[in-house]
Design an enzyme around this catalytic site. Sequence first.
Site, PDB file in Angstrom:
ATOM      1  CB  SER A 197     -49.869  60.022 -10.278  1.00  0.00           C
ATOM      2  OG  SER A 197     -48.640  59.487  -9.868  1.00  0.00           O
ATOM      3  CG  HIS A 225     -54.045  61.759  -9.817  1.00  0.00           C
ATOM      4  ND1 HIS A 225     -53.719  62.802 -10.662  1.00  0.00           N
ATOM      5  CD2 HIS A 225     -52.893  61.420  -9.183  1.00  0.00           C
ATOM      6  CE1 HIS A 225     -52.425  63.061 -10.545  1.00  0.00           C
ATOM      7  NE2 HIS A 225     -51.906  62.244  -9.656  1.00  0.00           N
ATOM      8  CE  LYS A 256     -51.649  66.465  -8.729  1.00  0.00           C
ATOM      9  NZ  LYS A 256     -50.919  65.526  -7.896  1.00  0.00           N
TER      10      LYS A 256
HETATM   11  C1  LIG Z   1     -49.625  65.710  -7.214  1.00  0.00           C
HETATM   12  C2  LIG Z   1     -49.526  64.600  -6.216  1.00  0.00           C
HETATM   13  C3  LIG Z   1     -49.061  64.836  -4.930  1.00  0.00           C
HETATM   14  C4  LIG Z   1     -48.474  66.164  -4.530  1.00  0.00           C
HETATM   15  O1  LIG Z   1     -49.434  67.126  -4.418  1.00  0.00           O
HETATM   16  P1  LIG Z   1     -48.997  68.677  -4.549  1.00  0.00           P
HETATM   17  O2  LIG Z   1     -50.106  69.420  -3.945  1.00  0.00           O
HETATM   18  O3  LIG Z   1     -48.802  68.923  -5.992  1.00  0.00           O
HETATM   19  O4  LIG Z   1     -47.714  68.788  -3.775  1.00  0.00           O
HETATM   20  C5  LIG Z   1     -49.111  63.808  -4.025  1.00  0.00           C
HETATM   21  N1  LIG Z   1     -49.553  62.580  -4.378  1.00  0.00           N
HETATM   22  C6  LIG Z   1     -49.979  62.315  -5.625  1.00  0.00           C
HETATM   23  C7  LIG Z   1     -50.458  60.942  -5.951  1.00  0.00           C
HETATM   24  C8  LIG Z   1     -49.964  63.315  -6.581  1.00  0.00           C
HETATM   25  O5  LIG Z   1     -50.349  63.049  -7.818  1.00  0.00           O
END
Ligand SMILES: *Cc1c(COP(=O)(O)O)cnc(C)c1O
Length: 401
Positions: A197, A225, A256
Amino acid sequence: MNDPSRVTQPALSESNDRPSLQQALAAELADLDSRGLKRHRRVLESSQGARVRVDGREYVAFCSNDYLGLAAHPELIEAAREGAARYGVGAGASHLILGHAAAHHELEQRLAAFVGLPRALLFATGYMANLGVVTALAGRGDAVFGDRLNHASLNDAAILSRADFRRYPHLDLAALGRLLAASGARRKLVVTDAVFSMDGDIAPLPELVALCERHDAWLLLDDAHGFGVLGAGGGGTAAHFGVSSPRLIYMATLGKAAGVFGAFVAGGAEMVEALVQRARPYVYTTAAPPMLSAALLKSLELVRDEERRRHLRGLIALLRGRLQLRRWRLAPSSTAIQPLIIGANGEAVAASEALAREGLLVPAIRPPTVPHGTARLRISLSAAHEAGDVEHLAAALNALQ
Ligand SMILES: *Cc1c(COP(=O)(O)O)cnc(C)c1O
């Protein structure tokens, strides 16, 4: 016993000798501030998108994980509206009581088909999905192995599970292989980001799966991602590599690229049923509003459309082609996450502020989110950007360093 001074005395001396909780926290916060690590929230006054209004001013934003530009898509808004009309706003109960609505159920089936796995299970958030999977599948006597640059939720999950937790250097599969070979744990679980990320690089999934097969380990792939961004039809990182394995536990978030909220875990039917029965962040929480599942059913249709991904890939190539870097370094990423490594915290923050004066929002990411000495601008591109937005950003960055 009845002498009041005997009771009040210890409390008085305590307050004289030691700072109060408020004083201690104020000192810690001042320390964060002095090291350039104090975080501030901006107040967003518009919907999420390439163009946003913040604190009364319009900006082009390169901050969101809304990689396909779906977060405020009119068809999703309409689907959410219809979902609210049918189901109301709140789920009102956990999934195992009476919170599991038809929209949740249908979405789970569609998600399983979308990623080509037998069964999928919705979680309220990705953070909770990771806590749920790791704590349901690993405990005392088991071992969890994680990449050093994994998302915080995977680390927290491993710690919460009480399994033996080993971290290996970023993408160092030889080191992972040695840890797996040396482990006498009953059950082994490897956990990794699929697309990292803060770096945007991609885990070598075929090699990871082969390693897990050799050492009889499970692999939890966090594709927050990659889902919607990589692979044919946006199927994610496993689709990108054409990898499937009964050892694979696939997790992706829906807040996302999918533009809404929530997360899911997909894999074998027994594994998913074990999560329904045992994953505490699944069992002991209110189901997400069904209207979000209604929006996500529409989102999956839009994610399938290759045109947004084609446009996004064009923007990634444009940014990388236009940047002329002298002191800063662009991380080797082919994904929507394009980190510009600056180094010092203060310089990263100053760069972010200078861009904001130009009407460009790019977040500075500092330790502890990234390793010390690697503070960076994390540029997130979205299919909602236009080529001119990216050209503007590249020109501003070229003039800055
Ligand atoms: C954003 C993210 C999460 C958490 O997801 P949410 O739905 O925002 O709680 C978990 N792992 C990664 C790699 C992320 O980028």
